[in-house]
Each structure stands twice: as C-alpha cells, then as structure tokens.
Write a protein that holds these residues in place. Structure first.
Motif, short mmCIF file in Angstrom:
data_model
loop_
_atom_site.label_atom_id
_atom_site.label_comp_id
_atom_site.label_asym_id
_atom_site.label_seq_id
_atom_site.Cartn_x
_atom_site.Cartn_y
_atom_site.Cartn_z
N LEU A 126 -2.85 3.00 12.24
CA LEU A 126 -3.34 1.85 11.65
C LEU A 126 -3.37 1.99 10.11
CD1 LEU A 126 -4.78 -0.44 13.34
CD2 LEU A 126 -6.91 0.47 12.84
N ASN A 127 -3.85 3.35 9.45
CA ASN A 127 -3.76 3.25 8.07
C ASN A 127 -2.16 3.05 7.45
OD1 ASN A 127 -6.49 3.61 7.53
ND2 ASN A 127 -6.45 5.71 8.00
N LEU A 128 -1.51 3.75 8.39
CA LEU A 128 0.23 3.79 7.85
C LEU A 128 0.56 2.28 7.84
CD1 LEU A 128 2.00 6.57 9.67
CD2 LEU A 128 1.82 6.21 7.48
N LEU A 129 -0.09 1.32 8.75
CA LEU A 129 0.40 0.06 8.80
C LEU A 129 -0.24 -0.94 7.86
CD1 LEU A 129 1.89 -1.69 10.95
CD2 LEU A 129 -0.24 -2.32 11.70
N ILE A 130 -1.37 -0.38 7.32
CA ILE A 130 -2.24 -1.07 6.42
C ILE A 130 -1.69 -1.04 5.15
CG2 ILE A 130 -4.56 -1.59 5.28
CD1 ILE A 130 -5.56 -1.12 8.51
N ILE A 131 -1.64 0.18 4.63
CA ILE A 131 -1.13 0.74 3.27
C ILE A 131 -0.17 -0.34 2.72
CG2 ILE A 131 -0.12 2.32 1.47
CD1 ILE A 131 -1.78 4.48 3.72
N PRO A 132 1.07 -0.62 3.40
CA PRO A 132 2.06 -1.45 2.53
C PRO A 132 1.41 -2.90 2.69
CG PRO A 132 2.83 -0.57 4.73
CD PRO A 132 1.50 -0.11 4.42
N ALA A 133 0.63 -3.48 3.49
CA ALA A 133 0.09 -4.75 3.35
C ALA A 133 -0.69 -4.96 2.25
CB ALA A 133 -0.56 -4.97 4.43
N MET B 17 9.98 1.30 12.58
CA MET B 17 9.48 0.24 11.88
C MET B 17 8.66 0.95 10.84
SD MET B 17 9.82 -2.41 13.28
CE MET B 17 8.75 -3.65 12.76
N MET B 18 8.35 2.22 10.71
CA MET B 18 7.51 2.73 9.78
C MET B 18 8.66 2.95 8.40
SD MET B 18 4.42 2.64 9.98
CE MET B 18 3.99 1.37 11.03
N VAL B 19 9.64 3.50 9.01
CA VAL B 19 10.94 3.52 7.99
C VAL B 19 11.34 2.23 7.35
CG1 VAL B 19 13.28 4.30 7.73
CG2 VAL B 19 11.71 5.67 9.18
N PHE B 20 11.17 1.24 8.22
CA PHE B 20 11.57 0.09 7.58
C PHE B 20 10.50 -0.51 6.73
CE2 PHE B 20 11.03 -4.90 8.58
CZ PHE B 20 12.47 -5.15 7.85
N LEU B 21 9.15 -0.25 6.93
CA LEU B 21 8.22 -0.72 5.77
C LEU B 21 8.20 0.23 4.71
CD1 LEU B 21 5.14 -1.32 8.42
CD2 LEU B 21 6.59 -2.82 7.03
N TYR B 22 8.42 1.36 4.99
CA TYR B 22 8.31 2.38 3.66
C TYR B 22 9.30 2.56 2.96
CZ TYR B 22 3.47 3.32 4.85
OH TYR B 22 2.03 3.04 5.16
N GLY B 239 6.13 -1.00 -11.42
CA GLY B 239 5.73 -1.17 -10.03
C GLY B 239 5.28 -0.19 -9.26
N SER B 240 6.02 0.85 -9.51
CA SER B 240 5.67 2.14 -8.78
C SER B 240 4.37 2.59 -9.10
CB SER B 240 6.71 3.22 -9.15
OG SER B 240 8.00 2.87 -8.80
N ILE B 241 3.66 2.56 -10.39
CA ILE B 241 2.63 2.96 -10.75
C ILE B 241 1.42 2.23 -9.97
CG2 ILE B 241 0.91 3.22 -12.55
CD1 ILE B 241 3.43 3.95 -14.47
N ILE B 242 1.58 0.86 -10.27
CA ILE B 242 0.72 -0.17 -9.43
C ILE B 242 0.48 0.20 -7.78
CG2 ILE B 242 0.33 -2.57 -8.78
CD1 ILE B 242 1.68 -3.34 -11.23
N MET B 243 1.85 0.44 -7.37
CA MET B 243 1.98 0.89 -5.96
C MET B 243 1.18 2.12 -5.51
SD MET B 243 3.95 -0.17 -3.26
CE MET B 243 3.97 0.38 -1.57
N VAL B 244 1.26 3.11 -6.46
CA VAL B 244 0.53 4.35 -6.16
C VAL B 244 -0.93 4.12 -6.13
CG1 VAL B 244 0.11 6.65 -6.90
CG2 VAL B 244 2.48 5.86 -6.58
N ILE B 245 -1.24 3.53 -7.48
CA ILE B 245 -2.68 2.97 -7.60
C ILE B 245 -3.47 2.49 -6.31
CG2 ILE B 245 -4.71 2.12 -8.89
CD1 ILE B 245 -2.70 2.83 -11.25
N SER B 246 -2.70 1.47 -6.13
CA SER B 246 -3.36 0.47 -4.87
C SER B 246 -3.28 1.38 -3.58
CB SER B 246 -2.50 -0.90 -4.87
OG SER B 246 -1.41 -0.97 -5.27
#
Lengths: 310, 270
Positions: A126-133, B17-22, B239-246
């Motif tokens: 769930l966390n893996l899914l939420i982080i990019p969102a 899907m995780m590979v696709f997302l990340y 953008g990378s920094i924003i990404m890591v912080i968030s």
C-alpha cells in the motif's frame, strides 16, 4: 459515529441531566458553532463566494472597465456558436473517459492482488502504491516529457542498444502522450478506492459461493465484482474529475493536438484575454464534472454505499 | 481471507506495475547526476554540477523558502480547522452533519483550474487585492480541509467519548477538556493531517499558478524553468529534491496515520 452520539446522549440524560451546559460554561450550541465556524467561514469565503463571482463574471460583457457592469449572454452564445470550444470540450471529455477506463483496467488487478494475495506485505504494498501518488506531480509529468521526446530517453535508449535506427517520432506532443502520462499519474488514485472496496468483502461470502458450487470465476463475477463497484465508481471520479480540468499535462506533453479545454481557460485568464469566456468555460467543466458525480451518488445510494457509507 | 496463497501472475503483475510507477522518475533522478545538458543515453558521467547551480540560484532559494512558509502555515491552519470540525462531527449531535461533511468535501472534487480561476476572479475583480503569498496560503488551506477533517475524524471515531466525559465530571471546562484530553488522543492523527496538508501544499501547481503574483512557490518556479531547454537539468535536479522530500513526508504521514487509526484499511485513507 452514530453509536458514539447515542452513547453520549444517553450519558447526558441518565447521569447528569442539564449539568452538561453548566459544566461547559458555554451552551452546547455555542460550542458547536465555535467548532464549525472556522471551516464554514473558509468554505464560504474561498469556495462559495469565488464560485458565485465566477457565475456572475460569465454573464458580464467584459471583466474590467465600464463594460463590466453590462449584462450579457455573449460568452454563452459564443460557447454554443463556436465549434472550436465544443470540439475542445468533447476532446477533453473523451480523453478523460479514455484515461479513466484504462486507469481502472490497469488498477483493478493491482488492487485485487493486494487485497486477496497481499498477505503480510499488504501495508508495505500500500505504501509503495501511495508514495508516487503524493509526490511531485510536475516531476512525474516531466519524466514522460523527457522519456517520450524525439531526442528523449526512450528514443536514445532504443538507438543506443541498436533496436531502432531512426528515432520514433509522433510519440511526443500528441493526444496519446497525454493519455499515457495521465494513466501513469492516476493509477495509485484509482487502485486505492478499489482496494478498499475489495478489502471490505466478507471472506465468508466467497466461501459460501464456493460451498454452493460456484467456480472461482463465477464467484468473482457474482460476488466480488458487484461488491467492488463502489470502489470502481470512487476511482472513476478520482480520475475523471481532475482530468477534465487538466491543463498542465497537455501543455507539457500534448502539443497542439493534445490541448484540452483547461488550456484555453488558462490562456483566457493568464494572458488577460476574455475573462467572461474563461468563466463560462470553467462552468462548463463544472457541469461536466457534476453529471458523473450525481450519477455516482445515485448508484451509491441504491447499492447502499460509496466508500464513505456506514 | 480465504486465499492467502501467493499467485505468481499476480505477483508478476504487481512487480511490473511498480516498475512502471517508479522507473520513469528514478531514471530522471539518475539523469540529474548526468554530465550533459541533454538528457539522453548513454550516461556521460557523474556530476553534481546541476545541484551546485541550484544552490547558487537566488530565485530558487526564495521560491523554496516561500513554499516552506506557505506549506507550514497553511497546514497548521488546515489542521486546526479540520480538527475542530472533526470534534464537532464526532463528539456532538450535529444538525445537518451530512450536509456539512458533503460541503467540506467539495474542494476534493473541484478541478484545480476551476478553483484557481474562481479565486483569481474573487481576489482581483471583487476585492482588487494584490496577489501574494497569504492568498496562496489561504487557498491551500481550503484544498487541505477535506483531508484534515477525514484524518482526525477517523482517529476520534476509534475513541469513546468516556474520557472527555470523565474530565468534565472532574470539573474541567469544555475547552480545557479539548486541550488536555482530546488533543493528546488525536495527536498522531493531527501530525498525519499536518504532513498530508504540507505535501499537498508543497506540490500544488495547477491552482497555485493562477493566483501567483510576484512571489512564486517551488512548483511554479520549477515549471517556469522548463521554458529554457538549457536549464532542464537544473529543473530535473530540483524536481528530484522535491520528490525525495515529499516521499519522506508521505512515509512519515502514512506511519503516523496507521498508528493513528488502528484500522489500516479505513475508507478514510484516501
């Protein structure tokens, strides 16, 4: 929550009738007003009032100057007369439907897997899914801009490993690019409500179905899928609503053929062009969003629950 | 759950899907260390040049400061407002409760462009205000109100009213009880609500850009960088920094929320 309220009421009645008010010093309604007032004020001043002014602006001849007091239906007439606006509106709706459909199609198996096969790792998944969102929207759109471009990562990668000799063009700055990018952006938002709906299905129901002789796919069609419809609806709204008004993604990856109604609205306001027209177009988006929202609420009422039902 | 056994196709699908997302974002972050102005394969060599340029950019640091100020102040206000409303909804017999909750959820289903445009019209046309960071802050409070109410509500619903009753029986007045009993109970949810609001604010672009005057926030500045191809690597680094912080904030909020609500699979998660 209803039970809580009841509990509190009965406690008030049986234990100390009337003392509640005295103890608090402020009458109960007074407390309630003070608790709700800040939220109510915010909603009135930054949501309702702006929307009212938007409606009023759409009936004005011009946003500034002496013409701003003149009542006019010009922007509405223009909206119905000018086929460019209608084309853009239809295109936005079409893109939103496409994106919602494919996002849900891709998210459903994901949610299903997490809910029924996730086991111990469910919260990690769930966390893996939420982080990019919740992380940088712009960066995620930017990623696709950089990947899909003609001298972008995808093309140079394919050229570099020798799979292609010529860079593939036409991927970038197209409607397809907008659709792909938005599907990518919304997958977590659609998967989450579907997951929640699947999670709440009583395991006993599926056991009963299999005890009564239904095969797994029959059980899925007759039990699991119908019970997950509220989740699908919520997912659809979470994707469809922001997509109709989307303008950042089309501006970044869409090119002239991928522009949506949001881009025109943005132009009207940021370049100080025709504000009343922009207001009318914004209201058109609101109507477009309201229709599925009302329909979903109807369906939810009939089936008894939409995410937040008790 | 009846079938807890792993399914191989399911696991494969999840991984794909995780590979696709990340992958897209990770590739981008990797390329922020690439020694070339053009983002293209092959990788030219490792450099911190783009991050160094970031540090030297005065405008960028100003935008970052603005984003942090707007983020912190809007999240504090949104959390306070949301918490008070959540107390009203869960602890009181509230008339028109469902209407209120419905109205408070409206910002969630409003397309950002409509909200942005409507506020722009109100600020500029009706009140004739100069666009400034305080208006952006107020707008960010509005879009965070639905989530802060829901998060705190979920926590309060898990606790019976008995503790507050006891405190009042022992002579504490209403607001004292809220401060000494309800506040500590809901603390994890309050922090989660704050972090959720902060990430929302920190990343908001579509609405914010419409009501931005001379002072920009980080996403608005990032977007303005994109107009210059030569500055793309710098934009990517930022953008990378924003990404890591968030990402860090999201993980923290998620951890606190799961402590905060006990029930991990609550509908209010979203």
């Amino acid at each position: 929550m209803t039970t809580l309220n009841r509990k509190q009421d009965s406690a008030g009645k049986t234990n100390r009738p009337g003392t509640e008010t005295k103890l608090a010093g402020i009458p109960r309604t007074g407390q309630l007003v003070m608790l709700v007032a800040p939220a109510a004020l915010w909603l009135i001043f930054l949501l309702i009032l702006p929307l009212i002014t938007l409606v009023m602006l759409s009936f004005q001849k011009s946003a500034f100057g002496p013409d701003s007091t003149v009542f006019s239906l010009n922007s509405y007439i223009e909206f119905f007369r000018n086929s460019a606006y209608q084309r853009l509106m239809l295109r936005s709706l079409w893109i939103s439907l496409l994106v919602s459909f494919f996002t849900i199609l891709l998210s459903y198996p994901l949610a299903y897997y997490m809910a029924f096969h996730g086991g111990q790792k469910q919260s990690l998944m769930l966390n893996l899914l939420i982080i990019p969102a919740w992380t940088s929207f712009l960066l995620r759109v930017l990623a696709w801009r950089v990947i899909l471009g003609s001298s972008g990562l995808l093309n140079t990668f394919l050229l570099w490993i020798g799979l292609i000799n010529q860079p593939i063009t036409g991927l970038f700055y197209s409607q397809t690019a907008v659709v792909i990018t938005l599907i990518y952006i919304w997958i977590p938002f659609a998967a989450l409500p579907i997951y929640v709906a699947l999670q709440r299905i009583e395991p006993g129901l599926l056991e009963a179905a299999s005890d009564l002789g239904s095969r797994p796919w029959q059980a899925f069609l007759k039990v699991t899928f119908p019970l997950s419809i509220p989740g699908i609806l919520a997912g659809f709204l979470f994707v469809f609503i922001p997509t109709v008004g989307e303008y950042v993604t089309p501006a970044m990856v869409g090119g002239p053929n991928g522009l949506m109604i949001g881009n025109i609205i943005w132009d009207q306001f940021s370049r100080g062009l025709d504000w009343p027209m922009g207001a009318t177009l914004s209201l058109a988006i609101l109507v477009a969003v309201l229709i599925p929202l009302v329909l979903a609420a109807r369906v939810a009422q009939k089936s008894g629950a939409l995410g937040g039902g008790r | 759950m009846i079938e807890q056994k792993r399914s191989l196709p399911g696991t494969l699908y999840f991984i794909v899907m995780m590979v696709f997302l990340y992958l897209p974002v990770l590739v981008l972050i990797v390329f922020s260390f690439n020694n070339s102005v053009i983002l293209a394969f092959p990788f030219k060599g490792f450099t911190l040049e783009w991050y160094k340029q970031l540090l030297g950019a005065r405008e960028l640091l100003l935008a970052a400061r603005n984003s942090i100020i707007v983020g912190i102040s809007s999240s504090l206000v949104a959390t306070l407002i949301g918490a008070l409303a959540a107390v009203a909804v869960t602890r009181h017999h509230m008339p028109a409760r469902n209407f209120f909750l419905g109205a408070a959820s409206v910002p969630l289903v409003m397309p950002s462009i409509v909200l942005g445009v409507a506020m722009l019209v109100l600020f500029r046309r009706v009140f004739d205000l100069q666009l400034n960071l305080w208006l952006i802050t107020a707008a960010h409070v509005l879009i965070s109100i639905p989530s802060t109410i829901l998060i705190v509500m979920a926590r309060l619903a898990d606790f019976s009213h008995n503790l507050e009753e006891a405190a009042m029986d022992l002579g504490a007045n209403y607001w004292m009880t809220l401060l000494k009993v309800t506040l500590p109970i809901s603390l994890p949810a309050l922090i989660a609500a704050f972090l959720t609001a902060f990430t929302t604010s920190f990343d908001e672009y579509a609405m914010t850009t419409l009501i931005t005057g001379t002072d920009t926030t980080l996403p608005v500045y990032l977007y303005s960088l994109l107009r210059f191809p030569r500055r793309l690597p710098v934009a990517v680094a930022m953008g990378s920094i924003i990404m890591v912080i968030s990402a860090i904030l999201v993980i923290t909020a998620e951890k606190l929320r799961s402590i905060g609500t006990n029930r991990v699979q609550k509908e209010n998660k979203i």
